[in-house]
Write an enzyme that holds these catalytic residues in place. Structure first.
Site, short mmCIF file in Angstrom:
data_model
loop_
_atom_site.label_atom_id
_atom_site.label_comp_id
_atom_site.label_asym_id
_atom_site.label_seq_id
_atom_site.Cartn_x
_atom_site.Cartn_y
_atom_site.Cartn_z
N ASP A 178 16.05 10.52 -9.92
CA ASP A 178 15.54 11.07 -8.82
C ASP A 178 14.18 11.82 -9.31
O ASP A 178 13.89 12.52 -8.55
CB ASP A 178 16.14 11.88 -7.98
CG ASP A 178 17.02 13.21 -8.84
OD1 ASP A 178 16.52 13.27 -10.01
OD2 ASP A 178 18.14 13.43 -8.61
N GLU A 191 21.34 4.94 -11.54
CA GLU A 191 21.90 6.02 -10.65
C GLU A 191 21.18 6.10 -9.29
O GLU A 191 20.66 7.19 -8.79
CB GLU A 191 21.53 7.44 -11.47
CG GLU A 191 22.57 8.45 -10.85
CD GLU A 191 22.09 9.74 -11.42
OE1 GLU A 191 21.16 10.62 -11.66
OE2 GLU A 191 23.19 10.34 -12.17
N GLU A 200 13.65 16.31 -5.58
CA GLU A 200 14.44 15.22 -6.01
C GLU A 200 14.89 14.37 -4.79
O GLU A 200 15.01 13.18 -4.75
CB GLU A 200 15.63 15.65 -6.78
CG GLU A 200 15.13 15.83 -8.18
CD GLU A 200 14.55 17.56 -8.38
OE1 GLU A 200 14.57 18.21 -7.42
OE2 GLU A 200 13.96 17.81 -9.42
N HIS A 241 18.98 26.51 -14.66
CA HIS A 241 17.72 26.36 -14.71
C HIS A 241 16.80 25.69 -13.55
O HIS A 241 15.97 25.18 -13.56
CB HIS A 241 17.36 25.25 -15.95
CG HIS A 241 17.71 23.92 -15.57
ND1 HIS A 241 18.98 23.28 -15.63
CD2 HIS A 241 16.84 22.74 -15.30
CE1 HIS A 241 18.97 22.14 -15.37
NE2 HIS A 241 17.88 21.66 -14.76
N ARG A 286 14.89 24.25 -10.44
CA ARG A 286 13.59 25.07 -9.77
C ARG A 286 14.11 25.64 -8.67
O ARG A 286 13.50 26.79 -8.26
CB ARG A 286 12.65 23.61 -9.18
CG ARG A 286 11.30 23.98 -9.12
CD ARG A 286 10.64 22.69 -8.77
NE ARG A 286 10.43 21.95 -9.85
CZ ARG A 286 9.53 21.29 -10.13
NH1 ARG A 286 8.30 21.53 -9.47
NH2 ARG A 286 9.33 20.57 -11.23
N HIS A 323 17.08 27.08 -21.15
CA HIS A 323 15.94 26.30 -20.74
C HIS A 323 14.40 26.97 -21.31
O HIS A 323 14.45 28.19 -20.97
CB HIS A 323 16.07 25.88 -19.09
CG HIS A 323 15.10 24.99 -18.88
ND1 HIS A 323 13.78 25.00 -18.57
CD2 HIS A 323 15.29 23.80 -18.67
CE1 HIS A 323 13.31 23.78 -17.89
NE2 HIS A 323 13.92 22.98 -17.94
#
Lengths: 301, 48
Positions: free
Chosen positions: A35, A57, A71, A146, A148, A178
């Site tokens: 994604d 996926e 995503e 991590h 966003r 990260h």
């Protein structure tokens, strides 16, 4: 992606780069995964160049267009562009069918991450070691945070970890961080002074899997880590309010704990008192990579 | 032989497509290419 690069500029850069690749040589088919903006722009570029695009996926959905951002938009936009969809489980196949994707364009494969983990587990290279020692007499908790859209709630989650670390000296919290500077600074600010919290640099994949194998408990906001940890039979707390993956949840190994500090603290503490989960691998009869390779061999393109 | 390209850009894609790449290379040989977009340059090297 350069620091501070916007999604618009990333998208246009990737489209231009891919056009260059495809102008040099037109492949018979292209595979992309998941994604990301890379996967979305690859599917779009293949559509423009009339190249069959095969999506690995495929079919994960939250059905909330901006969660996770960007995503979920990427996934939903890739589906109509793809020639074929390799769905990890029946759930994702059903999501695609509900969107009107043809039944013959979907193959359920299992997750390729299981094959990746197996590659690491069976490979005995010197790279396959951890860059630090793990004590035998403490319960190891691996922490990865991590996302966003999760940055604003990162401090809350870290506070929950702090409460747990202060109360549970029988546990050692290992936090590979990260490279994102905001994430780095949030971890340092909240946890650097605690004796039973170890802040370490992001690990290569083989080392990370080795760390997972030795953990009692995993706390993560990453869907990928959720998959890996539950495949390895590890108890996993997911510091999110929603996940698009079933991995571990239906077996009772993984649970959503949100981002409330008190709740994270009590969930960590409760799970530390449980025995280590027994290692149970969910295996399909055939490897996902084999299913994908067989399909591609037969596919008329 | 089919010309196949795998496009990746981030660490999770590299990890999850590595076994697919290995399997396709075994079956189709050099006609399988890997393209990295460099979306997360700082993370791709971790998979090498």
């Amino acid at each position: 992606m350069r620091a501070g690069q916007s999604l618009s500029s990333l998208t246009s850069t990737l489209l231009t780069q891919l056009e260059g690749c495809f102008n040099d040589e037109i492949p018979d088919l292209v595979l992309g995964h998941g994604d990301t903006t890379t996967c979305f722009t690859t599917a779009l570029s293949c559509f423009y160049h009339r190249i069959p695009f095969f999506h690995v996926e495929a079919g994960l959905r939250t059905h909330l267009l901006d969660t996770p951002f960007p995503e979920e938009f990427n996934r939903q936009s890739i589906a109509p562009l793809a020639r074929h969809h390799f769905a990890p489980t029946e759930t994702e196949r059903q999501n695609l069918l509900n969107e009107g994707i043809g039944i013959s364009s979907i193959t359920v494969t299992g997750s390729t991450v299981h094959d990746a983990v197996d590659l690491i587990r069976t490979k005995n290279s010197p790279k396959n070691s951890l860059p630090f020692e793990l004590p035998q007499d403490r319960k190891i908790v691996a922490v990865t945070l991590h996302r966003r859209e999760g940055l604003h709630s990162l401090e809350n989650t870290l506070h929950g970890i702090r409460l747990a670390a202060e109360a549970r000296k029988d546990a050692l919290f290992i936090c590979p961080i990260h490279p994102n500077p905001i994430v780095q600074s949030a971890f340092r600010k909240c946890l650097v002074d605690l004796e039973n919290v170890k802040l370490v640099q992001a690990l290569d994949y083989a080392s990370f899997i080795k760390l997972l194998l030795k953990t009692h408990l995993v706390l993560t906001d990453s869907g990928g880590v959720q998959e890996e940890a539950s495949f390895l039979g590890k108890r996993t707390l997911i510091a999110r309010t929603k996940t698009e993956r079933d991995d571990g949840i239906k077996d009772g190994l993984a649970s959503l704990v949100g981002v409330n500090p008190e709740h994270i603290f009590s969930s960590i503490s409760k799970n530390l008192d449980y025995d280590s989960a027994s290692v149970c691998f969910n295996r399909l009869e055939k490897r996902s990579t084999e299913i994908i390779t067989d399909y591609i061999e037969k596919a008329a393109v | 032989m089919k010309k196949i390209s795998i496009v990746i850009g981030t660490r999770p894609e590299a990890i999850k497509m590595a076994p697919v790449y290995i399997s396709l290379r075994k079956r189709f040989g050099n006609s399988v290419k890997l393209i990295s977009t460099g979306q997360h340059q700082e993370l791709l090297w971790l998979c090498s």
